[in-house]
Each structure stands twice: as C-alpha cells, then as structure tokens.
Design an enzyme around this catalytic site. Structure first.
Site, short mmCIF file in Angstrom:
data_model
loop_
_atom_site.label_atom_id
_atom_site.label_comp_id
_atom_site.label_asym_id
_atom_site.label_seq_id
_atom_site.Cartn_x
_atom_site.Cartn_y
_atom_site.Cartn_z
N ARG A 27 -0.25 7.62 1.04
CA ARG A 27 -0.72 7.99 2.09
C ARG A 27 0.35 8.64 3.16
O ARG A 27 1.24 7.92 3.37
CB ARG A 27 -1.67 7.37 2.91
CG ARG A 27 -2.99 7.13 2.66
CD ARG A 27 -3.92 5.86 3.15
NE ARG A 27 -3.76 5.85 4.66
CZ ARG A 27 -4.59 5.32 5.24
NH1 ARG A 27 -5.43 4.30 4.60
NH2 ARG A 27 -4.39 5.03 6.71
N ARG A 71 0.74 -1.10 -0.12
CA ARG A 71 0.06 -0.01 0.18
C ARG A 71 0.82 1.26 -0.07
O ARG A 71 0.65 2.23 -0.52
CB ARG A 71 -0.80 0.07 1.31
CG ARG A 71 -2.06 0.93 1.27
CD ARG A 71 -2.94 0.87 2.09
NE ARG A 71 -2.58 1.25 3.44
CZ ARG A 71 -3.26 1.15 4.60
NH1 ARG A 71 -4.53 0.57 4.55
NH2 ARG A 71 -2.89 1.86 5.85
P1 AMP Z 1 -7.78 4.66 8.67
O1 AMP Z 1 -7.69 5.29 7.14
O2 AMP Z 1 -8.84 4.00 9.17
O3 AMP Z 1 -6.39 3.99 8.88
O4 AMP Z 1 -7.59 5.87 9.61
C1 AMP Z 1 -6.62 6.90 9.49
C2 AMP Z 1 -6.16 7.58 10.51
O5 AMP Z 1 -7.53 8.53 11.19
C3 AMP Z 1 -5.79 6.57 12.02
O6 AMP Z 1 -4.52 6.25 11.86
C4 AMP Z 1 -6.45 7.84 13.11
O7 AMP Z 1 -5.54 8.75 13.27
C5 AMP Z 1 -7.65 8.42 12.37
N1 AMP Z 1 -8.81 7.65 12.78
C6 AMP Z 1 -9.82 7.08 11.92
N2 AMP Z 1 -10.73 6.36 12.47
C7 AMP Z 1 -10.59 6.94 14.06
C8 AMP Z 1 -11.13 6.68 14.98
N3 AMP Z 1 -12.36 5.86 14.97
N4 AMP Z 1 -10.57 7.07 16.24
C9 AMP Z 1 -9.81 7.83 16.34
N5 AMP Z 1 -8.96 7.95 15.14
C10 AMP Z 1 -9.32 7.46 13.93
#
Ligand code: AMP
Length: 187
Positions: A133, A127
């Site tokens: 990202r 990825r």
């Molecule tokens: P993801 O794309 O789901 O991996 O999320 C990317 C980033 O967004 C994470 O590493 C957190 O910093 C933040 N994030 C996403 N969802 C949450 C959540 N439910 N609670 C807290 N931080 C979140």
C-alpha cells in the site's frame, strides 16, 4: 447486526471484519478500501482524496459522512454491516448516530481492537511487505499512528460513555482474535 470496528492501524480490524461479515452475511464496509478503489478508478472522489491518503491524514468529515450515508442505504446493508475504518473522528461518530436514527436502526456495539504499540509496529512492518500500500511506508505509518492517537482515540471514551464499547484483545493470531471476538459479540 450493525457493528463498528475501532482500533489503531495494523490491529487486524480488516481481516476480522472480512471473516465475520462472510459468516454473518452482513456488509463489510471498509472506508479505506472504498477510497483506494476510487483513487484506482480515477473518479472525482479519487482525485480529491489521493494526496490525503498518501500523506496518512484524514479525508474531511463531510466527504466521509456523505460516502457512508450513501453506502449504508444500499440493499446489502439491510441485514446489517460492519463499519471498518469509520467513524474516525467525533464529528463522524455524531453523524453516524443521526444517520442510524434516520434509518430507524441502531449500533449493536463498537468493538475496540486492543494491541500494544510494539505489536502494532511488528504488524505494520509485516504488512509493508505483503500489501504494497502506498500509505504503508514507515514515515506515513508513523503519521497514521499520530493521527489515530489525536483524532480517533477520543472515540474510545466517547463510546465507553455511551456504554457501547466492547474491548477485544487483538494481540493473538487471526484465529485467536476471531474466537475472542465471537465471545464478546452481542447476541
Ligand atoms: P484504512 O484502510 O482504514 O487504514 O484507511 C486508509 C486511509 O483512508 C486513511 O489513512 C485515511 O486517509 C482515509 N480514511 C479511511 N477512513 C476514513 C475516515 N473514516 N475518515 C477520514 N479518512 C479516512
């Protein structure tokens, strides 16, 4: 159908959520994507969470709970939704329970995408090249794994005790996992 997708970073939740939400005409709610969009748009929320996202830490529960409360009340969620990336802590799971009660709805299942540590590393490396990202550097990925183990993995037991946990082997190809998911989904 209201589902939660749970699993470590790189387990393929987002890909499966996208496919299933299209097929079932239900909303795909990726909190990570919502937050990245807020950062890109330069909103107040975006500037509040940018450094947190870049570090691999979690955004505070209160911020996330407000965000999800607004989102699941929108009309495209009437037919159901997949929460991809929420809840990530026990307080978030408790808030979701309260929220579902207030909406007169319920969760139909919490799907846990299971994958070995080695397979996760391989997927994340892939990825890193593909999605570009900011939080996919090797260091931040390592931090995100630690955060998952410390703060999110306790949800496995939480939902298992509530008899809501549905385990899926996430080690196969996108198609294999989609088939496995289909087999275990309720209804
Ligand atoms: P993801 O794309 O789901 O991996 O999320 C990317 C980033 O967004 C994470 O590493 C957190 O910093 C933040 N994030 C996403 N969802 C949450 C959540 N439910 N609670 C807290 N931080 C979140």
């Amino acid at each position: 159908m209201n589902l939660v997708f749970l699993g470590p970073p790189g387990a393929g939740k987002g890909t499966q959520a996208k496919m299933l939400s299209t097929r079932e005409t239900i909303a795909h709610i990726s909190t990570g994507e919502m937050l990245r969009a807020a950062v890109a748009a330069g909103t107040a929320l975006g500037s509040r969470v940018k450094d947190i996202l870049d570090s691999g830490q979690l955004v505070p529960d209160a911020v996330m709970i407000d965000l999800i409360r607004d989102r699941v009340s929108q009309s495209d969620c009437k037919n159901g939704f997949i929460l991809d990336g929420f809840p990530r802590t026990v307080p978030q799971a408790e808030a979701l329970e309260t929220l579902m009660q207030s909406l007169d709805g319920e969760l139909d299942g919490v799907v846990l995408f299971e994958l070995s540590e080695k397979a996760i590393q391989a997927r994340l490396e892939n990825r890193r090249g593909a999605e570009n990202r900011a939080d996919d550097s090797a260091d931040v990925q390592r931090e995100r794994m630690l955060v998952y183990q410390r703060q999110t993995a306790p949800l496995i037991e939480y939902y298992d005790e509530q008899r809501q946990l549905i385990r899926v082997d996430a080690s196969g190809s996108v198609e294999d996992v989609a088939v496995a998911l289909d087999r275990v989904l309720p209804g």
